[in-house]
Design an enzyme around this catalytic site. Structure first.
Site, PDB file in Angstrom:
ATOM      1  N   GLY A   1       0.844  -1.198   0.000  1.00 53.20           N
ATOM      2  CA  GLY A   1       0.000   0.000   0.000  1.00 53.20           C
ATOM      3  C   GLY A   1       0.872   1.238   0.000  1.00 53.20           C
ATOM      4  O   GLY A   1       1.984   1.219   0.542  1.00 53.20           O
TER       5      GLY A   1
ATOM      6  N   ARG B   1      11.969   6.328   7.877  1.00 56.23           N
ATOM      7  CA  ARG B   1      10.883   5.728   7.089  1.00 56.23           C
ATOM      8  C   ARG B   1      10.510   6.678   5.954  1.00 56.23           C
ATOM      9  O   ARG B   1      10.318   6.295   4.838  1.00 56.23           O
ATOM     10  CB  ARG B   1       9.639   5.435   7.939  1.00 56.23           C
ATOM     11  CG  ARG B   1       8.483   4.902   7.067  1.00 56.23           C
ATOM     12  CD  ARG B   1       7.265   4.482   7.885  1.00 56.23           C
ATOM     13  NE  ARG B   1       6.103   4.348   7.020  1.00 56.23           N
ATOM     14  CZ  ARG B   1       5.706   3.227   6.443  1.00 56.23           C
ATOM     15  NH1 ARG B   1       6.388   2.127   6.610  1.00 56.23           N
ATOM     16  NH2 ARG B   1       4.643   3.185   5.677  1.00 56.23           N
TER      17      ARG B   1
ATOM     18  N   CYS C   1      -2.547   9.458   5.958  1.00 52.96           N
ATOM     19  CA  CYS C   1      -1.518   9.642   4.923  1.00 52.96           C
ATOM     20  C   CYS C   1      -1.718  10.932   4.151  1.00 52.96           C
ATOM     21  O   CYS C   1      -2.838  11.299   3.812  1.00 52.96           O
ATOM     22  CB  CYS C   1      -1.553   8.511   3.912  1.00 52.96           C
ATOM     23  SG  CYS C   1      -1.002   6.968   4.565  1.00 52.96           S
TER      24      CYS C   1
ATOM     25  N   GLY D   1      -4.175   0.701  11.220  1.00 50.72           N
ATOM     26  CA  GLY D   1      -3.804   1.705  12.205  1.00 50.72           C
ATOM     27  C   GLY D   1      -5.066   2.328  12.755  1.00 50.72           C
ATOM     28  O   GLY D   1      -5.381   2.217  13.943  1.00 50.72           O
TER      29      GLY D   1
HETATM   30  P1  XMP Z   1      -4.819   3.360   8.403  1.00 50.80           P
HETATM   31  O1  XMP Z   1      -5.709   3.730   7.274  1.00 50.80           O
HETATM   32  O2  XMP Z   1      -5.099   1.994   8.933  1.00 50.80           O
HETATM   33  O3  XMP Z   1      -3.349   3.317   7.761  1.00 50.80           O
HETATM   34  O4  XMP Z   1      -4.797   4.392   9.462  1.00 50.80           O
HETATM   35  C1  XMP Z   1      -2.222   2.945   8.494  1.00 50.80           C
HETATM   36  C2  XMP Z   1      -1.008   2.841   7.585  1.00 50.80           C
HETATM   37  O5  XMP Z   1      -0.649   4.128   7.049  1.00 50.80           O
HETATM   38  C3  XMP Z   1       0.754   4.171   6.795  1.00 50.80           C
HETATM   39  N1  XMP Z   1       1.284   5.363   7.461  1.00 50.80           N
HETATM   40  C4  XMP Z   1       1.502   6.540   6.839  1.00 50.80           C
HETATM   41  N2  XMP Z   1       1.407   6.883   5.552  1.00 50.80           N
HETATM   42  N3  XMP Z   1       2.088   9.067   6.090  1.00 50.80           N
HETATM   43  C5  XMP Z   1       1.715   8.160   5.167  1.00 50.80           C
HETATM   44  O6  XMP Z   1       1.644   8.475   3.978  1.00 50.80           O
HETATM   45  C6  XMP Z   1       2.217   8.811   7.410  1.00 50.80           C
HETATM   46  O7  XMP Z   1       2.554   9.663   8.211  1.00 50.80           O
HETATM   47  C7  XMP Z   1       1.915   7.470   7.801  1.00 50.80           C
HETATM   48  N4  XMP Z   1       1.975   6.833   8.987  1.00 50.80           N
HETATM   49  C8  XMP Z   1       1.562   5.552   8.758  1.00 50.80           C
HETATM   50  C9  XMP Z   1       1.346   2.872   7.311  1.00 50.80           C
HETATM   51  O8  XMP Z   1       1.510   2.027   6.222  1.00 50.80           O
HETATM   52  C10 XMP Z   1       0.262   2.380   8.266  1.00 50.80           C
HETATM   53  O9  XMP Z   1       0.288   0.990   8.478  1.00 50.80           O
END
Ligand code: XMP
Length: 504
Positions: free
Chosen positions: A315, A421, A322, A380
């Site tokens: 993803g 990251r 994000c 998340g």
């Molecule tokens: P959900 O939709 O479950 O997504 O909240 C969690 C996933 O998002 C990614 N992730 C990020 N992607 N900026 C991004 O573009 C961020 O700051 C960020 N932090 C987390 C990561 O893959 C996570 O599992």
């Protein structure tokens, strides 16, 4: 059939439409079983079976030890975040591994005979426990002190005055209650019943304390039949590392972490792959590599020299927090990315699981991700609102909420441990946001609800297992009007009248 074709993606096209979760719905299929008979378990590595295909994101508002313990107890997996010093992540992993072995609490909190009762009361209150084994200076068991012994005791007297002494203790040898690494719960229950006690002290053959079994834990064990365990009976745990953090990988591996999750936003980065190839030669843990979001990305990783590569985390830009696509213009919807990566795995006939990551909001999204080749989902947002997520519950206008933030959000970046990251070297732009999510109660209730809903999806599709889901799931593309029809509509929620009732 290729997974991507299910979504209308044709590899020869220069531009493809990449559909997202809401763009599609699963079609119903013939079913000869009841939904509760569906088997949603998956092998996430060749050695690790998850009874429920839910994994928590390695994010600092989502996964620390408590989340890992709660998810493992339900048959899922938690992945520790790495936005902390190495030692803190190592200690969190240790905590999960020491929590219990096959239902026996390892390293229980203990006191010495000269500990004052006031300290015992404080430990009991802080740790929410009702009894402590008493060990002398050489570590030998000399008694147990329970809340019954302390209620009316003088806070200044020593434990030795109030405890149940050694002669009256009920103990058992570990070898008498463990059979092939599994706890004989019937035997334990009989012992507890026979002696009318709630805590059983477990000893090794040298009569040293090795653990404790409580009636409460026993009940929980019986109520959670699908705990995720390693071969030694300990709870399963994942931990994330930067692809360049060799030392952290080795330290976590020494603790016995089951799956090391390589945590980088752009997994097609050749330097990252090269670095992980090296790290993988020095550790025992299985590796989940990500994130990747295309077929070529998956191919690049599958054909790399990474040892014990078990899983791909798939993803880019789909997560609730994000901002990557907005900031950089780059992104692939999680549903389509999952199908593309799953095709690469299939093409190489690789024994690698796909974990769909980002943008999962409800059980329907999980079923759709599995329908295009995922083995499990990483969430998340869904877990950030639970009791086990490491942030305080706050009330906003009386509504309970919890804080959630992207690991590339400004405040997370300031804490600097996640820098690599999203940002290495010169690049230092926020690619995530921070905010609040609704409070959701316990992980246990949430995942049980999600699992029931997922089984219902399998039932509608007519798939008894995840493998059958991959084969049988077919999709319809939805119009905006179709999406609206698929949601509750035209009924006015009763809550809107709440104020009126209050005035009657
Ligand atoms: P959900 O939709 O479950 O997504 O909240 C969690 C996933 O998002 C990614 N992730 C990020 N992607 N900026 C991004 O573009 C961020 O700051 C960020 N932090 C987390 C990561 O893959 C996570 O599992």
């Amino acid at each position: 059939m290729k997974f991507a074709e299910k979504l209308g993606i044709h590899y020869e096209n220069k531009i493809n439409e990449h559909l997202a979760f809401d763009d599609v719905a699963l079609l119903p299929g013939k079913s000869d079983f009841e939904p509760n008979e569906a088997d949603i378990s998956v092998w996430i590595t060749p050695e690790h079976l998850l009874a429920i295909p839910f994994i928590s994101s390695p994010m600092d508002r989502v996964t620390e030890s408590e989340m890992c313990i709660a998810l493992a107890r339900e048959g899922g997996l938690g992945v520790l975040h790495r936005n902390c010093p190495m030692q803190v992540e190592v200690d969190m992993a240790k905590k999960v591994k020491r929590e219990e072995i096959s239902g026996i609490i390892r390293d229980p909190y203990t006191v010495t005979p000269d500990t004052p009762i006031s300290t015992v009361i404080r430990i009991m209150r802080e740790k929410n426990i009702s009894g402590l084994p008493v060990l002398d200076k050489s570590g030998d068991l000399v008694g147990i002190i329970t809340n019954r012994d302390v209620v009316a005791a003088n806070p200044d007297s020593p434990v030795s005055k109030e405890m149940t002494p050694k002669e009256k203790l009920v103990t058992t040898l570990e070898k008498d209650i463990l059979e092939n690494g599994k706890l004989n719960t019937e035997k334990v229950k009989q012992l507890l019943h026979l002696h009318r006690i709630e805590k059983l002290l477990v000893l090794d053959e040298l009569l040293k304390l090795t653990g404790l079994i409580t009636l409460k834990d026993l009940k929980r064990l019986e109520d959670s039949p699908h705990v995720s365990r390693d071969v030694e009976g300990r709870l399963m745990v994942g931990a994330s590392i930067s692809p360049f953090d060799h030392e952290r990988a080795i330290r976590l591996d020494l603790v016995g972490v089951d799956i090391l999750v390589i945590d980088i936003a752009h997994g097609m980065n050749v330097n990252a792959i090269n670095s992980v190839e090296k790290i993988s030669k020095d550790i025992n843990a299985w590796i989940m590599y990500g994130n990747i979001a295309t077929e070529e990305g998956a191919q690049e990783v599958i054909t790399s020299d990474i040892n014990k590569l078990a899983s791909l985390r798939v993803g880019l830009g789909g997560g609730s927090i994000c901002q990557t696509t907005q900031v950089t213009g780059v992104g692939v919807t999680t549903l389509s990315a999952t199908a593309l990566a799953a095709d690469a795995v299939q093409e190489h006939d690789a024994n690698i699981s796909i974990v769909a990551d980002g943008g999962i909001r409800a059980s329907g999204d999980i079923a759709k991700a599995i329908g295009v080749g995922a083995s499990a989902v990483m969430c998340g947002y869904l877990f950030a609102g639970t009791d086990e997520a490491p942030s305080e519950k706050v009330y906003i206008r009386g509504v309970p909420m919890k804080r959630y933030r992207g690991m590339a959000s400004p405040s997370a970046l300031r804490e600097r441990y996640t820098v690599d990251r999203y940002t290495r070297g010169s690049k230092r732009i926020a690619e995530g946001v921070e905010g609040m999510v609704s409070y959701r109660g316990s992980v246990r209730t949430l995942v049980r609800d999600l699992a029931s809903a997922l089984k219902a999806s399998y039932g509608y599709v007519g798939a008894r297992t995840t493998k059958e889901m991959w084969e049988k799931a077919r999709f319809s593309k939805r119009t905006m009007i179709g999406v609206r029809e698929g949601l509750p509509h035209d009924v006015i929620p009763e809550s809107q009248f709440q104020d009126m009732y209050d005035t009657f």
